[in-house]
Design a protein around this motif. Structure first.
Motif, mmCIF file in Angstrom:
data_model
loop_
_atom_site.group_PDB
_atom_site.id
_atom_site.type_symbol
_atom_site.label_atom_id
_atom_site.label_comp_id
_atom_site.label_asym_id
_atom_site.label_seq_id
_atom_site.Cartn_x
_atom_site.Cartn_y
_atom_site.Cartn_z
ATOM 1 N N ASP A 1 0.582 -1.071 -0.055
ATOM 2 C CA ASP A 1 -0.046 0.106 0.068
ATOM 3 C C ASP A 1 0.923 1.383 -0.043
ATOM 4 O O ASP A 1 1.984 1.277 0.198
ATOM 5 N N ASP A 2 0.120 2.314 -0.367
ATOM 6 C CA ASP A 2 0.974 3.694 -0.389
ATOM 7 C C ASP A 2 1.562 3.872 1.142
ATOM 8 O O ASP A 2 0.977 3.751 1.976
ATOM 9 N N ARG A 3 2.823 4.291 1.085
ATOM 10 C CA ARG A 3 3.400 4.463 2.383
ATOM 11 C C ARG A 3 2.802 5.732 3.138
ATOM 12 O O ARG A 3 2.687 5.561 4.191
ATOM 13 N N ILE A 4 2.597 6.787 2.362
ATOM 14 C CA ILE A 4 2.068 7.879 3.205
ATOM 15 C C ILE A 4 0.658 8.109 2.692
ATOM 16 O O ILE A 4 0.414 8.575 1.578
ATOM 17 N N MET A 5 -0.270 8.049 3.578
ATOM 18 C CA MET A 5 -1.687 8.393 3.185
ATOM 19 C C MET A 5 -2.249 9.177 4.499
ATOM 20 O O MET A 5 -1.736 9.387 5.642
ATOM 21 N N ASP A 6 -3.660 9.527 4.320
ATOM 22 C CA ASP A 6 -4.286 10.510 5.498
ATOM 23 C C ASP A 6 -5.129 9.410 6.140
ATOM 24 O O ASP A 6 -6.414 9.374 5.975
ATOM 25 N N GLY A 7 -4.552 8.602 6.695
ATOM 26 C CA GLY A 7 -5.256 7.634 7.661
ATOM 27 C C GLY A 7 -6.146 8.053 8.743
ATOM 28 O O GLY A 7 -7.179 7.371 8.850
ATOM 29 N N ASP A 8 -5.918 9.273 8.985
ATOM 30 C CA ASP A 8 -7.008 9.796 10.140
ATOM 31 C C ASP A 8 -8.107 10.650 9.654
ATOM 32 O O ASP A 8 -8.817 11.195 10.242
ATOM 33 N N GLY A 9 -7.908 10.903 8.035
ATOM 34 C CA GLY A 9 -9.040 11.621 7.428
ATOM 35 C C GLY A 9 -9.005 13.221 7.899
ATOM 36 O O GLY A 9 -10.046 13.686 7.828
ATOM 37 N N ASP A 10 -7.911 13.565 8.379
ATOM 38 C CA ASP A 10 -7.843 15.385 8.706
ATOM 39 C C ASP A 10 -7.328 15.755 7.282
ATOM 40 O O ASP A 10 -6.919 17.219 7.614
ATOM 41 N N THR A 11 -7.337 15.372 6.188
ATOM 42 C CA THR A 11 -6.864 15.951 4.820
ATOM 43 C C THR A 11 -5.382 16.317 4.815
ATOM 44 O O THR A 11 -4.849 16.829 3.947
ATOM 45 N N ILE A 12 -4.731 15.863 5.862
ATOM 46 C CA ILE A 12 -3.116 16.072 5.918
ATOM 47 C C ILE A 12 -2.541 14.667 6.050
ATOM 48 O O ILE A 12 -2.405 14.078 7.097
ATOM 49 N N PRO A 13 -1.875 14.202 4.912
ATOM 50 C CA PRO A 13 -1.254 12.776 4.855
ATOM 51 C C PRO A 13 0.167 12.808 5.649
ATOM 52 O O PRO A 13 0.978 13.738 5.456
ATOM 53 N N ASP A 14 0.169 11.891 6.558
ATOM 54 C CA ASP A 14 1.364 11.860 7.663
ATOM 55 C C ASP A 14 1.600 10.258 7.748
ATOM 56 O O ASP A 14 0.723 9.598 7.461
ATOM 57 N N VAL A 15 2.837 10.073 7.569
ATOM 58 C CA VAL A 15 3.287 8.480 7.715
ATOM 59 C C VAL A 15 2.701 8.070 9.243
ATOM 60 O O VAL A 15 2.829 8.843 10.067
ATOM 61 N N ASP A 16 2.214 6.562 9.033
ATOM 62 C CA ASP A 16 2.143 5.942 10.369
ATOM 63 C C ASP A 16 3.422 5.295 10.852
ATOM 64 O O ASP A 16 4.373 5.242 10.383
#
Length: 399
Positions: free
Chosen positions: A310-325
């Motif tokens: 999967d893409d390494r940096i996504m907006d996993g928390d849905g705040d419109t700012i993609p940060d790495v997990d």
């Protein structure tokens, strides 16, 4: 540059003496889609494969091994494979149930080796249950799980520069032996610099100290999770040593920028008391605090995928700012469709396969999380099936 010989679609089984495959002095074999199993080299190195200075005289050559399984081999150094002054790339290879005095699955001395999308499971050794590396070693998208050593490094021992990206190191045990207690249940990094990015090191055990990691000074850990490890002596359950640790979730806490100490909320973590074990699911739940909690600036430009592709940096928390997990897993953005179980934006056959896996379960409150319990009654039944069917075929879940 790769040379020969080429070995493809071959089973190399039940040989005894030197190794299942032995290459030396300028050879750089290409091995593809093979099974190397049940070979025994009790007094020598590399039960399954031995490359002894194979490209040491021609440094531009590189061994390539792909989609090959090393199973139940036995050797003194490196039950599955022994590489001495050999440059090699392993991709899609599995090291399973190999045994040795040093490096149950793999032993390396000199050269440069890279392992991509590989697994090291249920290997056993006196030290370095899965891996004993005295070379420059890179591991990317690898799983090291359920391995055991009598002394140090239930998962692996490193004594040269080692680089680890997107890896899960779980359920390994440095069990120890009389007069030789075990350290570094997951990883024992000796006189070396070990660099770890976006990895998950959990559920490991060491009989002495460093249940998760034993580090040499100069090593570093970033965007990673180290939790749920245990040392029998009660010293340094998770990290023993003085590495630089940043943007990571460390149980018990660790000084460094961006670090946290909170439950990671994995899908199905296993306790270190069960080690050695390959059980456990170290993907993050959608409510994990590790989502979008890492540092984008510390992600290498080439590291564009997580352990699953999967893409390494996504907006996993849905705040419109993609940060790495933090950790090896990257969680996709929240879906508008609860039935989009894989989070890819649609409800299709892949989601149906996930739903069917849990259908009929009634233990969603006490067992592993159920992805198909849409109405929250702790069961996956006909009511949930009706809700799944109502959205089947949708393609707008991320719009």
């Amino acid at each position: 540059k790769f040379a020969g010989p080429a070995i493809e679609d071959t089973i190399i089984d039940s040989n005894e003496g030197y190794s299942g495959i032995y290459g030396e002095y300028g050879s750089a074999p290409i091995i593809t889609d093979c099974v190397i199993s049940n070979n025994i080299s009790p007094n020598n190195s590399g039960g399954g494969l031995r490359l002894d200075n194979s490209n040491g005289y021609m440094s531009n050559l590189q061994t390539r091994i792909s989609d090959t399984t090393f199973l139940s081999n036995e050797g003194y150094w490196g039950g599955g494979a022994y590489l001495r002054n050999a440059n090699a790339v392993f991709e899609g290879c599995d090291f399973v149930s190999n045994t040795a005095d040093v490096g149950g699955g793999l032993n390396t001395i000199g050269g440069t080796q890279t392992f991509i999308n590989g697994t090291f499971t249920s290997n056993n050794a006196g030290q370095g249950g899965a891996i004993y590396a005295n070379s420059q070693l890179t591991l990317q998208n690898c799983t090291i799980s359920g391995n055991e050593s009598d002394t140090n490094g239930g998962g692996m021992v490193t004594s040269r520069d080692t680089f680890i990206y997107n890896c899960v190191v779980s359920g390994n045990s440095a069990t120890g032996a009389p007069g030789a207690p075990g350290s570094g249940g997951g990883i024992h990094a000796g006189n070396s610099t070990t660099v770890i990015h976006n990895s998950t090191i959990c559920g490991n055990y060491a009989s002495y100290h460093g249940g998760g990691l034993t580090f040499w000074a100069g090593s570093s850990l970033v965007n990673s999770i180290v939790r749920g490890n245990l040392s029998g002596a009660g010293w340094y359950d998770n990290i023993q040593g003085t590495p630089t640790v940043t943007w990571s979730n460390i149980e018990g806490g660790f000084a460094g920028t961006g670090n946290m100490d909170v439950p990671a909320l994995f899908i199905n973590p296993r306790p270190p008391a069960e080690a050695p074990t390959t059980a456990g699911d170290y993907h993050l739940q959608e409510t994990s605090p590790c989502i979008d909690a890492g540092s984008n600036a510390d992600v290498p430009a080439w590291l564009v995928e997580d352990m699953d592709g999967d893409d390494r940096i996504m907006d996993g928390d849905g705040d419109t700012i993609p940060d790495v997990d933090m950790g090896a897993d990257e969680v996709p953005p929240p879906s508008d469709c609860e039935q989009d179980l894989d989070g890819d934006g649609d409800v299709d056959g892949a989601d149906a396969a996930i739903f069917i896996t849990d259908f009929g379960r009634t233990d969603c409150d006490t067992g592993p999380p159920c992805q198909g319990d849409f109405n929250g009654d702790f069961a996956v039944d006909e009511t949930d099936l009706a809700r799944f069917a109502s959205d089947f075929g949708r393609e707008d879940c991320l719009d």
